[in-house]
Design a protein around this motif. Structure first.
Motif, PDB file in Angstrom:
ATOM      1  N   SER A  71      15.363  53.068  14.158  1.00 51.79           N
ATOM      2  CA  SER A  71      16.579  52.277  14.293  1.00 51.79           C
ATOM      3  C   SER A  71      17.274  52.547  15.630  1.00 51.79           C
ATOM      4  CB  SER A  71      17.526  52.588  13.126  1.00 51.79           C
ATOM      5  OG  SER A  71      18.665  51.767  13.171  1.00 51.79           O
ATOM      6  N   LEU A  72      17.373  53.820  16.005  1.00 48.19           N
ATOM      7  CA  LEU A  72      18.040  54.176  17.263  1.00 48.19           C
ATOM      8  C   LEU A  72      17.238  53.716  18.480  1.00 48.19           C
ATOM      9  CD1 LEU A  72      19.277  57.772  16.347  1.00 48.19           C
ATOM     10  CD2 LEU A  72      20.674  55.722  16.636  1.00 48.19           C
ATOM     11  N   LEU A  73      15.905  53.799  18.388  1.00 47.66           N
ATOM     12  CA  LEU A  73      15.071  53.346  19.514  1.00 47.66           C
ATOM     13  C   LEU A  73      15.196  51.843  19.733  1.00 47.66           C
ATOM     14  CD1 LEU A  73      11.827  55.478  19.039  1.00 47.66           C
ATOM     15  CD2 LEU A  73      13.479  55.641  20.908  1.00 47.66           C
ATOM     16  N   LEU A  74      15.313  51.089  18.652  1.00 50.24           N
ATOM     17  CA  LEU A  74      15.524  49.645  18.791  1.00 50.24           C
ATOM     18  C   LEU A  74      16.857  49.359  19.474  1.00 50.24           C
ATOM     19  CD1 LEU A  74      14.208  48.339  15.348  1.00 50.24           C
ATOM     20  CD2 LEU A  74      13.129  48.042  17.584  1.00 50.24           C
ATOM     21  N   THR A  75      17.861  50.186  19.204  1.00 55.53           N
ATOM     22  CA  THR A  75      19.151  50.036  19.883  1.00 55.53           C
ATOM     23  C   THR A  75      19.027  50.376  21.357  1.00 55.53           C
ATOM     24  OG1 THR A  75      20.234  50.712  17.823  1.00 55.53           O
ATOM     25  CG2 THR A  75      21.583  50.710  19.808  1.00 55.53           C
ATOM     26  N   TYR A 122      19.650  47.965  24.626  1.00 56.43           N
ATOM     27  CA  TYR A 122      20.470  48.341  25.793  1.00 56.43           C
ATOM     28  C   TYR A 122      19.680  48.166  27.082  1.00 56.43           C
ATOM     29  CZ  TYR A 122      22.921  51.329  29.133  1.00 56.43           C
ATOM     30  OH  TYR A 122      23.553  51.808  30.256  1.00 56.43           O
ATOM     31  N   ASP A 123      18.394  48.518  27.044  1.00 57.09           N
ATOM     32  CA  ASP A 123      17.533  48.337  28.224  1.00 57.09           C
ATOM     33  C   ASP A 123      17.446  46.866  28.616  1.00 57.09           C
ATOM     34  OD1 ASP A 123      15.221  49.129  30.080  1.00 57.09           O
ATOM     35  OD2 ASP A 123      14.256  47.687  28.734  1.00 57.09           O
ATOM     36  N   ARG A 124      17.291  45.969  27.641  1.00 54.07           N
ATOM     37  CA  ARG A 124      17.238  44.537  27.926  1.00 54.07           C
ATOM     38  C   ARG A 124      18.604  44.023  28.425  1.00 54.07           C
ATOM     39  NH1 ARG A 124      13.527  43.135  29.886  1.00 54.07           N
ATOM     40  NH2 ARG A 124      13.518  45.356  30.326  1.00 54.07           N
ATOM     41  N   PHE A 125      19.678  44.581  27.888  1.00 53.85           N
ATOM     42  CA  PHE A 125      21.021  44.213  28.337  1.00 53.85           C
ATOM     43  C   PHE A 125      21.214  44.551  29.810  1.00 53.85           C
ATOM     44  CE2 PHE A 125      25.105  46.458  29.118  1.00 53.85           C
ATOM     45  CZ  PHE A 125      25.908  45.351  29.320  1.00 53.85           C
ATOM     46  N   VAL A 126      20.798  45.749  30.215  1.00 53.84           N
ATOM     47  CA  VAL A 126      20.930  46.151  31.619  1.00 53.84           C
ATOM     48  C   VAL A 126      20.034  45.300  32.512  1.00 53.84           C
ATOM     49  CG1 VAL A 126      20.637  48.044  33.257  1.00 53.84           C
ATOM     50  CG2 VAL A 126      21.571  48.508  30.999  1.00 53.84           C
ATOM     51  N   GLY A 185      25.257  48.289  17.935  1.00 55.53           N
ATOM     52  CA  GLY A 185      24.802  48.375  19.320  1.00 55.53           C
ATOM     53  C   GLY A 185      23.871  47.237  19.697  1.00 55.53           C
ATOM     54  N   VAL A 186      22.966  46.887  18.793  1.00 55.65           N
ATOM     55  CA  VAL A 186      22.043  45.764  19.052  1.00 55.65           C
ATOM     56  C   VAL A 186      22.807  44.451  19.165  1.00 55.65           C
ATOM     57  CG1 VAL A 186      20.166  44.396  18.059  1.00 55.65           C
ATOM     58  CG2 VAL A 186      20.060  46.891  17.964  1.00 55.65           C
ATOM     59  N   LEU A 187      23.740  44.218  18.240  1.00 55.44           N
ATOM     60  CA  LEU A 187      24.520  42.970  18.257  1.00 55.44           C
ATOM     61  C   LEU A 187      25.375  42.872  19.518  1.00 55.44           C
ATOM     62  CD1 LEU A 187      25.692  42.720  14.522  1.00 55.44           C
ATOM     63  CD2 LEU A 187      23.921  41.375  15.679  1.00 55.44           C
ATOM     64  N   PHE A 188      25.972  43.985  19.944  1.00 50.20           N
ATOM     65  CA  PHE A 188      26.776  43.973  21.175  1.00 50.20           C
ATOM     66  C   PHE A 188      25.896  43.642  22.380  1.00 50.20           C
ATOM     67  CE2 PHE A 188      28.132  46.297  24.991  1.00 50.20           C
ATOM     68  CZ  PHE A 188      29.368  45.699  25.211  1.00 50.20           C
ATOM     69  N   SER A 189      24.730  44.291  22.470  1.00 50.48           N
ATOM     70  CA  SER A 189      23.826  44.052  23.612  1.00 50.48           C
ATOM     71  C   SER A 189      23.380  42.601  23.658  1.00 50.48           C
ATOM     72  CB  SER A 189      22.611  44.979  23.524  1.00 50.48           C
ATOM     73  OG  SER A 189      22.995  46.333  23.624  1.00 50.48           O
ATOM     74  N   VAL A 195      13.303  43.558  15.891  1.00 53.41           N
ATOM     75  CA  VAL A 195      14.613  43.904  15.336  1.00 53.41           C
ATOM     76  C   VAL A 195      14.869  43.134  14.043  1.00 53.41           C
ATOM     77  CG1 VAL A 195      17.103  43.650  15.698  1.00 53.41           C
ATOM     78  CG2 VAL A 195      15.693  44.645  17.485  1.00 53.41           C
ATOM     79  N   CYS A 196      14.602  41.836  14.066  1.00 52.69           N
ATOM     80  CA  CYS A 196      14.808  41.009  12.872  1.00 52.69           C
ATOM     81  C   CYS A 196      13.893  41.452  11.735  1.00 52.69           C
ATOM     82  CB  CYS A 196      14.563  39.539  13.199  1.00 52.69           C
ATOM     83  SG  CYS A 196      15.774  38.813  14.335  1.00 52.69           S
ATOM     84  N   LEU A 197      12.657  41.808  12.059  1.00 54.93           N
ATOM     85  CA  LEU A 197      11.702  42.244  11.037  1.00 54.93           C
ATOM     86  C   LEU A 197      12.124  43.582  10.434  1.00 54.93           C
ATOM     87  CD1 LEU A 197       8.960  41.595   9.687  1.00 54.93           C
ATOM     88  CD2 LEU A 197       7.864  42.897  11.513  1.00 54.93           C
TER      89      LEU A 197
END
Length: 275
Positions: free
Chosen positions: A79-83, A87-91, A180-184, A215-217
């Protein structure tokens, strides 16, 4: 299915480590996610296979606690790695000019270490809380592994403690990572919509399409497990939903990333030709 899961994720790890073109933050996090997926599915499936072969479903209290500990560890780490990957994709999409500075190797390593440490803390705190509960000498769990929610429901202690444990674990391994995922992705979508060219929008979105599917899966099947255990009166329905969460999801992750990613396809092709 277990062999497909292990081999598929090992192939992703070998492809990333052997190809210099894939030595980037995104693929580094992907290789760590694949390693966590192997650990996650290996926590439950081998014991289930041994039980099926030996026709014995008994497990000691220490064995149950150990299995639950690793299940919590790798589940929270996933779960944390997906977050972290979100964040990596957001940056990469919202701050492309600062990407190499913001996602340097030291910071990437720190994000993985922090994720592992948090997962260890959640797992050990959960175990310490479970050890304070009172159980009968022999109990039957309607599941194929020591599911934390099933085990807590069999406790003879005050239900307030059970609820406290579940809320704490749910917040650390579910609510905070999902937030965190939703914010990114809210920032990513806002940034993509500001691009005037349709081709540019598609190119930006395609870089995070595979991650969004995973993430959805992951969270979709996790939510299905929670709802099935909360709504259904039949324990077997929860067990069936858990199979999708613990076995099917880790098995599909390598296929999602390899089928939707040309770089991974090329790296796997070069790796197989070497072999």
């Amino acid at each position: 299915m277990y062999l497909i899961t292990v081999l598929g994720n090992l192939l992703i790890i070998l492809a990333v480590t052997s190809d210099p073109h894939l030595h980037t933050p995104m693929y580094f996090f992907l290789s760590i996610l694949s390693l966590a997926d192997i650990g996650f599915t290996s926590t439950t499936v081998p014991k289930m296979l041994v039980d099926t072969w030996s026709h014995s479903r008994a497990i000691s209290s220490s064995g149950c606690l150990t299995q639950m500990s690793f299940f919590m560890l790798f589940g929270c780490l996933d779960s944390l790695l997906l977050t972290v990957m979100a964040y990596d994709r957001f940056v990469a999409i919202c701050h492309p000019l600062h990407y190499k500075v913001m996602m340097d190797p030291r910071r990437c390593g720190s994000l993985v270490v922090v994720s592992v440490v948090i997962s260890l803390l959640v797992s050990q705190l959960h175990n310490s809380m479970v050890l304070q509960l009172t159980f009968f000498r022999s109990v039957a769990i309607s599941h194929f592994f020591c599911d934390p929610s099933q085990l807590l429901s069999l406790a003879c202690s005050d239900p307030f403690t059970d609820d406290l444990v579940m809320y704490f674990v749910g917040a650390m391994s579910g609510f905070l990572p999902i937030s965190g995922v939703l914010f990114s992705y809210s920032r990513i979508v806002s940034s993509i919509l500001s691009v005037s060219s349709p081709c540019g929008r598609w190119k930006a979105f395609s870089t995070c399409g595979s991650h969004l599917c995973v993430v959805c899966l992951f969270y979709g099947t996790g939510l299905g497990v929670y709802l099935s255990s909360a709504v259904s009166v039949c324990p077997r329905m929860g067990a069936v939903a858990s199979v999708a969460y613990t076995v099917v999801t880790p098995m599909l992750n390598p296929f999602i990333y390899s089928l939707r990613n040309r770089d991974i396809k090329r790296a796997i092709g070069r790796l197989l030709r070497k072999v």
